[in-house]
Design an enzyme around this catalytic site. Structure first.
Site, PDB file in Angstrom:
ATOM      1  N   TRP A  37      19.033  -3.070  -6.453  1.00  0.00           N
ATOM      2  CA  TRP A  37      18.831  -3.992  -5.331  1.00  0.00           C
ATOM      3  C   TRP A  37      20.172  -4.506  -4.819  1.00  0.00           C
ATOM      4  O   TRP A  37      20.397  -4.610  -3.612  1.00  0.00           O
ATOM      5  CB  TRP A  37      17.916  -5.120  -5.796  1.00  0.00           C
ATOM      6  CG  TRP A  37      17.421  -6.153  -4.815  1.00  0.00           C
ATOM      7  CD1 TRP A  37      17.125  -7.445  -5.135  1.00  0.00           C
ATOM      8  CD2 TRP A  37      17.123  -6.019  -3.423  1.00  0.00           C
ATOM      9  NE1 TRP A  37      16.674  -8.114  -4.008  1.00  0.00           N
ATOM     10  CE2 TRP A  37      16.667  -7.258  -2.941  1.00  0.00           C
ATOM     11  CE3 TRP A  37      17.227  -4.961  -2.511  1.00  0.00           C
ATOM     12  CZ2 TRP A  37      16.297  -7.492  -1.620  1.00  0.00           C
ATOM     13  CZ3 TRP A  37      16.862  -5.185  -1.185  1.00  0.00           C
ATOM     14  CH2 TRP A  37      16.400  -6.428  -0.756  1.00  0.00           C
TER      15      TRP A  37
ATOM     16  N   GLN B 247      11.359  -7.498 -15.203  1.00  0.00           N
ATOM     17  CA  GLN B 247      11.313  -8.956 -15.022  1.00  0.00           C
ATOM     18  C   GLN B 247       9.943  -9.551 -15.366  1.00  0.00           C
ATOM     19  O   GLN B 247       9.848 -10.677 -15.825  1.00  0.00           O
ATOM     20  CB  GLN B 247      11.677  -9.316 -13.574  1.00  0.00           C
ATOM     21  CG  GLN B 247      13.036  -8.802 -13.128  1.00  0.00           C
ATOM     22  CD  GLN B 247      14.211  -9.512 -13.763  1.00  0.00           C
ATOM     23  OE1 GLN B 247      14.364 -10.702 -13.658  1.00  0.00           O
ATOM     24  NE2 GLN B 247      15.062  -8.774 -14.457  1.00  0.00           N
TER      25      GLN B 247
ATOM     26  N   ASN C   7       7.482  -2.964 -12.174  1.00  0.00           N
ATOM     27  CA  ASN C   7       6.654  -3.710 -13.123  1.00  0.00           C
ATOM     28  C   ASN C   7       5.277  -3.058 -13.242  1.00  0.00           C
ATOM     29  O   ASN C   7       4.743  -2.904 -14.334  1.00  0.00           O
ATOM     30  CB  ASN C   7       6.519  -5.176 -12.683  1.00  0.00           C
ATOM     31  CG  ASN C   7       7.794  -5.964 -12.932  1.00  0.00           C
ATOM     32  OD1 ASN C   7       8.051  -6.412 -14.037  1.00  0.00           O
ATOM     33  ND2 ASN C   7       8.621  -6.103 -11.906  1.00  0.00           N
TER      34      ASN C   7
ATOM     35  N   GLY D   1      26.730  -8.636  -8.407  1.00  0.00           N
ATOM     36  CA  GLY D   1      25.720  -7.725  -8.945  1.00  0.00           C
ATOM     37  C   GLY D   1      25.746  -6.403  -8.201  1.00  0.00           C
ATOM     38  O   GLY D   1      26.111  -6.343  -7.023  1.00  0.00           O
ATOM     39  N   SER D   2      25.385  -5.334  -8.900  1.00  0.00           N
ATOM     40  CA  SER D   2      25.498  -4.003  -8.286  1.00  0.00           C
ATOM     41  C   SER D   2      24.459  -3.032  -8.835  1.00  0.00           C
ATOM     42  O   SER D   2      24.713  -1.838  -8.923  1.00  0.00           O
ATOM     43  CB  SER D   2      26.895  -3.447  -8.551  1.00  0.00           C
ATOM     44  OG  SER D   2      27.097  -3.376  -9.962  1.00  0.00           O
ATOM     45  N   GLY D   3      23.298  -3.561  -9.222  1.00  0.00           N
ATOM     46  CA  GLY D   3      22.215  -2.675  -9.653  1.00  0.00           C
ATOM     47  C   GLY D   3      21.578  -2.022  -8.445  1.00  0.00           C
ATOM     48  O   GLY D   3      22.185  -1.897  -7.376  1.00  0.00           O
TER      49      GLY D   3
ATOM     50  N   LYS E 263      14.810 -12.554  -8.817  1.00  0.00           N
ATOM     51  CA  LYS E 263      13.404 -12.908  -9.013  1.00  0.00           C
ATOM     52  C   LYS E 263      13.161 -13.229 -10.478  1.00  0.00           C
ATOM     53  O   LYS E 263      13.191 -12.348 -11.322  1.00  0.00           O
ATOM     54  CB  LYS E 263      12.517 -11.761  -8.523  1.00  0.00           C
ATOM     55  CG  LYS E 263      12.615 -11.605  -7.009  1.00  0.00           C
ATOM     56  CD  LYS E 263      11.847 -10.429  -6.455  1.00  0.00           C
ATOM     57  CE  LYS E 263      11.915 -10.444  -4.921  1.00  0.00           C
ATOM     58  NZ  LYS E 263      11.325  -9.281  -4.300  1.00  0.00           N
TER      59      LYS E 263
ATOM     60  N   ALA F 218      13.840  -1.731  -3.381  1.00  0.00           N
ATOM     61  CA  ALA F 218      15.255  -1.451  -3.073  1.00  0.00           C
ATOM     62  C   ALA F 218      15.480  -0.068  -2.473  1.00  0.00           C
ATOM     63  O   ALA F 218      16.217   0.085  -1.499  1.00  0.00           O
ATOM     64  CB  ALA F 218      16.094  -1.627  -4.337  1.00  0.00           C
TER      65      ALA F 218
ATOM     66  N   LYS G  17       5.156 -13.078  -8.739  1.00  0.00           N
ATOM     67  CA  LYS G  17       4.446 -11.847  -8.362  1.00  0.00           C
ATOM     68  C   LYS G  17       4.704 -10.719  -9.366  1.00  0.00           C
ATOM     69  O   LYS G  17       3.878  -9.824  -9.517  1.00  0.00           O
ATOM     70  CB  LYS G  17       4.802 -11.434  -6.939  1.00  0.00           C
ATOM     71  CG  LYS G  17       6.300 -11.273  -6.697  1.00  0.00           C
ATOM     72  CD  LYS G  17       6.744  -9.852  -6.718  1.00  0.00           C
ATOM     73  CE  LYS G  17       8.216  -9.746  -6.935  1.00  0.00           C
ATOM     74  NZ  LYS G  17       8.759  -8.429  -6.608  1.00  0.00           N
TER      75      LYS G  17
END
Length: 349
Positions: free
Chosen positions: A14, A298, A270, A10-12, A120, A153, A204
């Site tokens: 975060w 999310q 969020n 993954g490389s977004g 998450k 992030a 959360k």
């Protein structure tokens, strides 16, 4: 002895922030291979491939602009190629993509590979709740740990001081992962309640959507504090119902619990998108495009998955905040009615 090879899946936003830490530590610690691979979903950025930009400019110009990645972090567009030979896999992709990625990786990992999930979210299994780390562990046949905490992030990338929590059943593995990821400004506590740590990280985001509704409706700090507290109570109640292992209240006092809840309800995406939703009346999908560069939120998705699980178990009434977020996001309930759902909360009965 050769150092342990690390692959970041993954490389977004975060994923890139974590790559900065992992790359730096791997280059300095003898028991890690200095070359860290990072799987990048290939995109075209102004006529150039994103992997090419990362490997020449050492910057993820789309998802973490303005931050240099260590030159030993190598972007690879093929997930199987990136993970080949890895001893440690760090999973950090949006949770809706994990099934497909595991299908691709199946049968291509070396023996004794371990994984850690920074994802998450939750999934629905045939018997209700399925944690993302379980999905990965069962699919790939590898032991899984998780890392969750109050870790926005961009602030981690800026090396601002924060804490985080690793949930790991094996103390030796926990120590290894802590060494790979800890820095003077990214402090890690290792606990053994993997399920509880992961549940905190997923739930959360639902509470943060509720906090964003409060902000968008101009309800003030007292109301928002009540939403955060009621959200925490629902998180604990849900964990006690659904976690297979033990659930101690102490874990909710770690960074993965109350700290992550606070930072997400005041600073996270969020909250921000939910505030805009309450203010503008635009759809979540439209706001994702406008505010998040197309990245997926999310919170609403987790609320939907959770609602399905609660319905299945006949427990919807016990979780009015989670249910209200779901209804506003997916069933057209007016956002202005959000607080009505909390006025008869089981906590007050």
């Amino acid at each position: 002895m050769a150092g342990k090879k690390v692959c970041i899946v993954g490389s977004g936003n975060w994923g890139s922030a974590i790559a900065k830490i992992v790359g730096s530590n791997a280059s300095q610690l003898a028991h890690f291979d200095p070359r860290v691979t990072m799987w990048v979903f290939e995109e075209d950025i102004g006529g150039r491939k994103l992997t090419e930009i990362i490997n020449t400019q050492h910057e993820n110009v789309k998802y973490l602009p303005g931050h240099k990645l260590p030159p030993n972090v190598v972007a690879v567009p093929d997930v199987v190629q990136a993970a080949t030979g890895a001893d440690i896999l760090v999973f950090v992709v949006p949770h809706q993509f994990i099934g497909k990625i595991c299908d691709q990786l199946k049968g291509h990992l070396k023996a004794n590979t371990i994984g850690i999930s920074l994802i998450k979210g939750i999934d629905e299994g045939p018997n209700g709740l399925k944690l993302i780390s379980e999905v990965i562990g069962e699919s790939l046949g590898i032991p899984m740990s998780v890392l969750m905490g109050a870790n926005i992030a961009s602030e981690v990338a800026e090396e601002k001081f924060c804490e985080t929590t690793i949930g790991c059943k094996d103390p030796a593995q926990g120590q290894l992962l802590k060494e790979l990821m800890q820095t003077p400004n990214f402090r890690i506590t290792v606990v053994q309640e993997v399920d509880t740590v992961e549940i905190c990280g997923a739930l959360k985001n639902i509470v943060a959507v509720g906090a964003g509704f409060c902000d968008g409706l101009g309800f003030g700090d007292n109301t928002k504090a009540a939403v955060i507290r009621l959200g925490l109570m629902e998180m604990i109640a849900f964990a006690k119902l659904f976690c297979s292992g033990s659930v101690s209240s102490a874990t909710f006092l770690e960074s993965c619990g109350v700290a992550d809840l606070i930072t997400t309800c005041y600073g996270g995406r969020n909250r921000k998108v939910a505030e805009a939703f309450a203010r503008t009346g635009k759809s979540i999908e439209q706001l994702e495009k406008e505010m998040l560069n197309g990245q997926k939120l999310q919170g609403p998705q987790t609320a939907r998955e959770l609602h399905s699980i609660l319905q299945h178990k006949g427990l919807v009434d016990k979780f009015p905040l989670f249910t209200a977020v779901y209804k506003v996001c997916y069933e057209g309930q007016p956002v202005g009615e959000f607080i009505c759902c909390l006025q008869n909360h089981p906590e007050h009965m």
